[in-house]
Design an enzyme around this catalytic site. Structure first.
Site, mmCIF file in Angstrom:
data_model
loop_
_atom_site.group_PDB
_atom_site.id
_atom_site.type_symbol
_atom_site.label_atom_id
_atom_site.label_comp_id
_atom_site.label_asym_id
_atom_site.label_seq_id
_atom_site.Cartn_x
_atom_site.Cartn_y
_atom_site.Cartn_z
ATOM 1 N N GLU A 1 -63.392 124.785 32.274
ATOM 2 C CA GLU A 1 -62.991 126.115 32.733
ATOM 3 C C GLU A 1 -62.803 126.074 34.254
ATOM 4 O O GLU A 1 -63.496 125.332 34.961
ATOM 5 C CB GLU A 1 -64.063 127.161 32.381
ATOM 6 C CG GLU A 1 -64.105 127.473 30.889
ATOM 7 C CD GLU A 1 -65.247 128.409 30.521
ATOM 8 O OE1 GLU A 1 -65.971 128.882 31.430
ATOM 9 O OE2 GLU A 1 -65.428 128.651 29.314
ATOM 10 N N LYS B 1 -22.491 122.386 31.322
ATOM 11 C CA LYS B 1 -23.238 121.279 30.709
ATOM 12 C C LYS B 1 -23.691 121.665 29.308
ATOM 13 O O LYS B 1 -23.763 122.847 28.952
ATOM 14 C CB LYS B 1 -24.462 120.940 31.566
ATOM 15 C CG LYS B 1 -25.553 122.002 31.544
ATOM 16 C CD LYS B 1 -26.723 121.673 32.458
ATOM 17 C CE LYS B 1 -27.766 122.788 32.425
ATOM 18 N NZ LYS B 1 -28.822 122.656 33.414
ATOM 19 N N ASP C 1 -28.719 123.447 42.308
ATOM 20 C CA ASP C 1 -29.482 123.948 41.161
ATOM 21 C C ASP C 1 -30.770 124.559 41.702
ATOM 22 O O ASP C 1 -31.137 124.313 42.860
ATOM 23 C CB ASP C 1 -29.790 122.800 40.189
ATOM 24 C CG ASP C 1 -29.906 123.290 38.742
ATOM 25 O OD1 ASP C 1 -30.075 124.502 38.530
ATOM 26 O OD2 ASP C 1 -29.867 122.450 37.825
ATOM 27 N N THR D 1 -35.961 116.715 34.955
ATOM 28 C CA THR D 1 -35.709 115.290 34.679
ATOM 29 C C THR D 1 -34.634 114.728 35.608
ATOM 30 O O THR D 1 -34.493 113.514 35.719
ATOM 31 C CB THR D 1 -35.211 115.110 33.234
ATOM 32 O OG1 THR D 1 -33.968 115.819 33.094
ATOM 33 C CG2 THR D 1 -36.220 115.650 32.234
HETATM 34 C C1 R5P Z 1 -32.189 125.308 33.997
HETATM 35 O O1 R5P Z 1 -31.601 126.297 33.583
HETATM 36 C C2 R5P Z 1 -32.484 125.070 35.434
HETATM 37 O O2 R5P Z 1 -31.726 125.892 36.258
HETATM 38 C C3 R5P Z 1 -32.238 123.622 35.793
HETATM 39 O O3 R5P Z 1 -30.858 123.344 35.628
HETATM 40 C C4 R5P Z 1 -33.018 122.677 34.914
HETATM 41 O O4 R5P Z 1 -34.369 123.047 34.908
HETATM 42 C C5 R5P Z 1 -32.890 121.246 35.425
HETATM 43 O O5 R5P Z 1 -33.566 120.406 34.570
HETATM 44 P P1 R5P Z 1 -33.229 118.865 34.499
HETATM 45 O O6 R5P Z 1 -33.431 118.289 35.861
HETATM 46 O O7 R5P Z 1 -34.203 118.317 33.485
HETATM 47 O O8 R5P Z 1 -31.813 118.726 34.013
#
Ligand code: R5P
Length: 315
Positions: free
Chosen positions: A40, A195, A221, A226
């Site tokens: 906890e 995408k 972004d 990942t």
């Molecule tokens: C998703 O809608 C977010 O805006 C990012 O595009 C996403 O979290 C990116 O994740 P990754 O690096 O795994 O493609």
């Protein structure tokens, strides 16, 4: 600063909180953040906070549930210790990708998290680049929603990206963020890379909208997890004739393989911020550049504490 301001941190943001305190010229408040033997969360505030304006800096990064519980329990401890006002400074707001139902019988976890923070006793929120800006409305207390764009653009300007730059989004949902960054960079037009995500690690580009031939492209972004989305966008951009591709993301919520994926990708450089602590290995990585958000959070705290407008910080 007057003596009525106190800043604490959970383990999700201790380094960033240190930077915020340095920028404000005050020491970080002392609190023990640990676990009981049964795992906890255990919090012990080690300073008198009676009547103070208190800020808790805590990102909801991995382990996200532990960091969320630390935040909730810290708010509770400070409220019971008679702090005058408690502001949760959440540089990275977790659960934000669960902000709506996309199928029947799904939760809206972001709303639940907002309810929990309010129920614990927070009086206001400062956060940055929410995955979905509408999350601000999940709270019935003031929310100051800062953007990292100005910080990322200042660092991008240090690269030799030239005047013919084009800025765009790694998906349809991020167009407004890319437009904002492009405007700040003086880019005249925009691209969108659509995408398809087959699994958390497997993203393929669907379609690119925009003429990127011979141009330096900056793909934006909000989160890198990942790295698949940015890498898929970069491939699509290069296949469509871009000269080189840079990537910008606010929150480096990096999975174990992400640094390697980004390092071996065709991306020229990847800019992120420190809303989530970036591991030493990623920080020293030649492609990943970490920009600090500490001065911006510090300025927001200073203004709120002094009852000054924070609007200018949103520009
Ligand atoms: C998703 O809608 C977010 O805006 C990012 O595009 C996403 O979290 C990116 O994740 P990754 O690096 O795994 O493609």
């Amino acid at each position: 600063m007057d003596g009525n301001l106190q800043i604490f941190s959970g383990s999700g943001s201790d380094q960033l909180a240190g930077g915020v305190c340095d920028a404000l010229g005050i020491p970080l408040g002392q609190a023990q953040v640990s676990q009981f033997p049964n795992l906890e969360t255990r919090i012990q505030i080690e300073e008198n906070v009676r009547g103070l304006d208190v800020y808790i800096v805590q990102s909801m990064c991995a382990p996200v549930n532990d960091h969320l519980m630390q935040l909730l329990i810290m708010v509770d401890a400070l409220r019971r210790a008679s702090a005058d006002r408690i502001t949760a400074v959440i540089p990275y707001f977790g659960y934000a990708r669960q902000e709506k139902k996309t199928a029947g019988r799904e939760p809206i976890s972001a709303k639940l998290v907002a309810n929990l923070i309010q129920a614990a006793g927070a009086d206001r929120i400062i956060t940055m680049d929410l995955h979905a800006p509408a999350i601000e409305g999940f709270f019935d207390i003031p929310v100051d929603h800062l953007r990292a764009a100005s910080i990322l653009v200042e660092t991008l300007k240090e690269f030799d990206i030239g005047p013919d730059v084009i800025v765009g989004s790694a998906d349809a949902g991020g167009v407004a963020r890319a437009e904002d960054l492009g405007r700040r960079l003086g880019a005249e037009d925009i691209f969108v890379s659509f995408k398809k995500r087959h699994s958390p690690e497997d993203v393929t580009p669907l379609q690119l909208v925009g003429d990127v031939r011979g141009r330096t492209a900056v793909v934006v972004d909000d989160i890198i997890s990942t790295g698949s989305s940015l890498i898929a966008a970069a491939k699509s951009l290069m296949e469509n004739g871009a000269a080189e591709v840079y990537a910008c993301a606010v929150h480096a919520d990096l999975t174990a393989g992400a640094v390697q994926n980004l390092q071996t990708s065709i991306l020229k450089s990847v800019l992120v911020t420190d809303t989530i602590p970036v591991s030493q290995s990623a920080n020293g990585n030649s492609k990943i550049r970490v920009c600090t958000t500490a001065p911006l959070f510090a300025e927001a705290i200073r203004r709120i504490h002094n009852h000054e407008s924070v609007s200018a910080l949103f520009n």
